[in-house]
Motif scaffolding. Structure first.
Motif, PDB file in Angstrom:
ATOM      1  N   SER A 490       1.218  24.104 -38.118  1.00  0.00           N
ATOM      2  CA  SER A 490       1.889  23.078 -36.809  1.00  0.00           C
ATOM      3  C   SER A 490       1.875  23.851 -36.062  1.00  0.00           C
ATOM      4  CB  SER A 490       2.433  21.842 -37.416  1.00  0.00           C
ATOM      5  OG  SER A 490       2.584  20.733 -36.485  1.00  0.00           O
ATOM      6  N   SER A 492       4.035  21.983 -34.116  1.00  0.00           N
ATOM      7  CA  SER A 492       5.437  21.706 -34.008  1.00  0.00           C
ATOM      8  C   SER A 492       5.583  22.373 -35.577  1.00  0.00           C
ATOM      9  CB  SER A 492       5.355  20.227 -34.074  1.00  0.00           C
ATOM     10  OG  SER A 492       5.192  19.701 -35.574  1.00  0.00           O
ATOM     11  N   GLN A 494       7.037  20.356 -37.723  1.00  0.00           N
ATOM     12  CA  GLN A 494       6.698  19.351 -38.554  1.00  0.00           C
ATOM     13  C   GLN A 494       5.149  20.283 -39.760  1.00  0.00           C
ATOM     14  OE1 GLN A 494       8.034  15.313 -37.889  1.00  0.00           O
ATOM     15  NE2 GLN A 494       8.086  15.946 -35.958  1.00  0.00           N
ATOM     16  N   LEU A 497       1.965  17.614 -39.707  1.00  0.00           N
ATOM     17  CA  LEU A 497       1.444  17.245 -37.863  1.00  0.00           C
ATOM     18  C   LEU A 497       0.012  17.841 -37.202  1.00  0.00           C
ATOM     19  CD1 LEU A 497       4.791  16.188 -36.076  1.00  0.00           C
ATOM     20  CD2 LEU A 497       3.102  14.350 -36.792  1.00  0.00           C
ATOM     21  N   PRO A 501      -0.698  17.660 -32.144  1.00  0.00           N
ATOM     22  CA  PRO A 501       0.736  16.904 -31.798  1.00  0.00           C
ATOM     23  C   PRO A 501       1.261  17.048 -30.110  1.00  0.00           C
ATOM     24  CG  PRO A 501       1.269  18.508 -32.530  1.00  0.00           C
ATOM     25  CD  PRO A 501      -0.088  19.257 -33.192  1.00  0.00           C
ATOM     26  N   PHE A 504       6.819  16.373 -29.152  1.00  0.00           N
ATOM     27  CA  PHE A 504       7.352  16.319 -29.402  1.00  0.00           C
ATOM     28  C   PHE A 504       8.085  17.251 -29.247  1.00  0.00           C
ATOM     29  CE2 PHE A 504       3.791  19.527 -30.121  1.00  0.00           C
ATOM     30  CZ  PHE A 504       4.519  20.580 -30.036  1.00  0.00           C
TER      31      PHE A 504
END
Length: 554
Positions: A490, A492, A494, A497, A501, A504
């Protein structure tokens, strides 16, 4: 019986490595043979460098379990340049046994776009990673012996930061207790293991530019702190010479070949999610000395390997990419568009359209560095014409250069269109720029990466990271580039995600100074420097037949 990477590699006819060396302009006295098809290059025996070759960096969108084929495209692109009669060398990282035996696979490309001998390279090769493991663990032994023999440096056993290393995914070794069994067995303390490719010695070997530089970087490594909370370095232990001795052969780049006979330098193997993810400066500089075009890769997506190539490798090496290729696939874009891996076989142009936001962000990232990227659409058999048209149509509308590649099945021939587009970019000037200055505050450097590269909103530091930041400033270590340890799946921190995304915040849970490497490792999310094996590791399919030939190696 379907083709596999292993069967294709086994059926390829390799040229004697001396012939590959001759093609690359490497003299016999600069060649140290490791059998018939592998060699070390003694760079000190090469003639003085003239004009240095241009660098093509191959990166990718955020990786998925579907696979993007970045290394395959890297090798295929080099072979395509060779077919166009360009002077070219490909420079790659060495595979780690962790992912080879785990789930990710090797790092020699695939299909008819591979480097050979594939079996050797993916297993023990010329022993470089074993040498790094030995040097890492020798240092650990020197530290514990110093404690046992009176601890003249007043090292606080509770604040030793140097870990042992093993080139395998072994979660049971993340946290261990050593020195048990009484006074003769050493000083009891908690310890742990990193995977070898995350060792600072790997980074030092990959970023050093000479033997003297290697020794100086080894000497600068911090191994812990005294009872008075002052840093202790390898120089204090006076063992940098011994470590360099263990690394003297590993420090020399390795020469091999692609299936089509293109010279290939494979050297160094740091992961891009927990380390800086680029092959060695020694290999890249040697390749630039030998060829007009150097095709190299950086691990995982542009948010990881490519960002670290720019901010760490380019800074240390004094050069930058002259062109960048971003590898994308229909399958991966569908996953970023919300489709499960089990449903990828079904044509779904809408999912491709939704997933294009991930590719768009990586294009935006490379453009921020002042380079116009070329997209390599790596074609797979199950891709529908509608899905492919969705991507090429988007690229045309966004004024993005894109080429269909089919190097797995066709080798260099399947990368000719891509090579021609990249050649056009090589002939254009770049306006390269870093996204942060080394003198910026650590928080500002982190914020620049999060906002400009990941597309996030902000960064926050845990209580532990804030305390570590105060120590960095106290010792004057804050003016170093950042090496983010972040999930590859990702943009991010996480892993689930996917796509692109927004809104964030990235949390930095720990900051680890790597003075020998010359950067600050910033740990995010639940990223670990010692991975674990999956429930069904690839090793379950591996074997060796009665003739000593590998079975089930991809």
């Amino acid at each position: 019986m379907p083709f596999t990477d292993l069967s294709i590699a086994a059926g390829a006819k390799m040229l004697p490595i001396q012939e590959i060396a001759e093609r690359a302009g490497i003299s016999k006295d600069a060649l140290e043979l490791y059998g018939n098809f592998k060699a070390k290059i003694n760079v000190n025996s090469l003639p003085p460098a003239g004009a240095l070759g241009k660098v093509v960096l191959v990166t990718a969108i955020s990786p998925t379990p579907a696979g993007e084929g970045k290394s395959t495209v890297t090798v295929g692109l080099a072979d395509a340049f060779k077919q166009l009669e360009e002077s070219v060398v490909v420079a790659l990282r060495e595979p780690s046994l962790g992912p080879v035996m785990g789930v990710k696979g090797g790092a020699t490309g695939g299909g008819f776009a591979q480097v050979l001998p594939m079996e050797d390279i993916n297993l023990h090769f010329t022993g470089d990673i074993h040498a790094i493991t030995s040097a890492n663990n020798a240092l650990a032994a020197f530290i514990d012996n110093h404690l046992h023999q009176g601890n003249e440096l007043s090292i606080d056993p509770r604040r030793i930061t140097w870990k042992r290393a093993l080139d395998m995914n072994d979660r049971a070794l993340r946290h261990v207790t050593i020195g048990l069994g009484g006074p003769a067995q050493g000083v009891p303390r908690e310890d742990g293991f990193d995977i070898t490719v995350a060792s600072e010695i790997m980074a030092v070997l990959c970023l050093a530019t000479s033997m003297d530089d290697l020794k100086e970087r080894l000497a600068q490594m911090v191994i812990g702190y005294t009872y008075g909370r002052e840093p202790v370095t390898v120089r204090d232990l006076q063992v940098e010479g011994a470590l360099a001795l263990l690394l003297k052969d590993a420090f020399k780049p390795n020469l091999v070949q692609t299936i089509e006979g293109t010279p290939a330098l494979i050297h160094g193997g740091p992961f891009a999610n927990i380390a800086h993810g680029c092959n060695s400066l020694m290999a890249t500089n040697t390749a630039r000395q030998l060829a007009d075009i150097v095709v190299t890769e950086a691990g995982f997506g542009a948010d990881l390997g490519a960002e670290k190539f720019m901010h760490i490798k380019s800074r240390k090496g004094g050069f930058h990419p002259d062109a960048v290729v971003i590898v994308a696939t229909v399958r991966a874009l569908k996953m970023h568009g919300g489709i499960a891996k089990g449903d990828l076989a079904k044509p779904n142009p809408d999912a491709v359209r939704r997933g294009m936001v991930n590719l768009a962000k990586h294009i935006d990232t490379i453009r921020q560095f002042g380079i116009e990227p070329v997209v390599a659409l790596n074609r797979f058999v199950g891709d529908s014409e509608e899905e492919l048209a969705e991507i090429t149509g988007w690229a045309e509308a966004q004024n993005v250069a894109i080429a269909m590649t089919n190097v797995w099945a066709e080798g260099g021939k399947g990368g000719i269109e891509l090579a021609k587009l990249v050649k056009q970019e090589l002939e254009r000037p770049t306006d390269f720029k870093f996204l942060y200055n080394e003198s910026d505050e650590v928080e500002e450097k982190l914020r620049a990466i999060v906002q400009k590269v990941y597309g996030g909103t902000d960064v926050q530091l845990s209580d532990k990271a804030q305390k570590q930041l105060l120590e960095l400033k106290k010792y004057g270590w804050d003016e170093l580039p950042i090496c983010m340890a972040k999930t590859q799946y990702s943009l991010s921190d996480q892993p689930k995600l996917l796509g692109r995304p927004e809104g964030f915040t990235i949390t930095i849970r720990e900051i680890i100074p790597k003075l020998g490497a010359g950067f600050l490792v910033c740990l995010t999310g639940d990223i670990m420097t010692m991975p674990g094996l999956p429930k069904l590791p690839a090793a379950l399919n591996m074997d060796v037949d009665s003739d000593g030939k590998a079975v089930g190696l991809f």
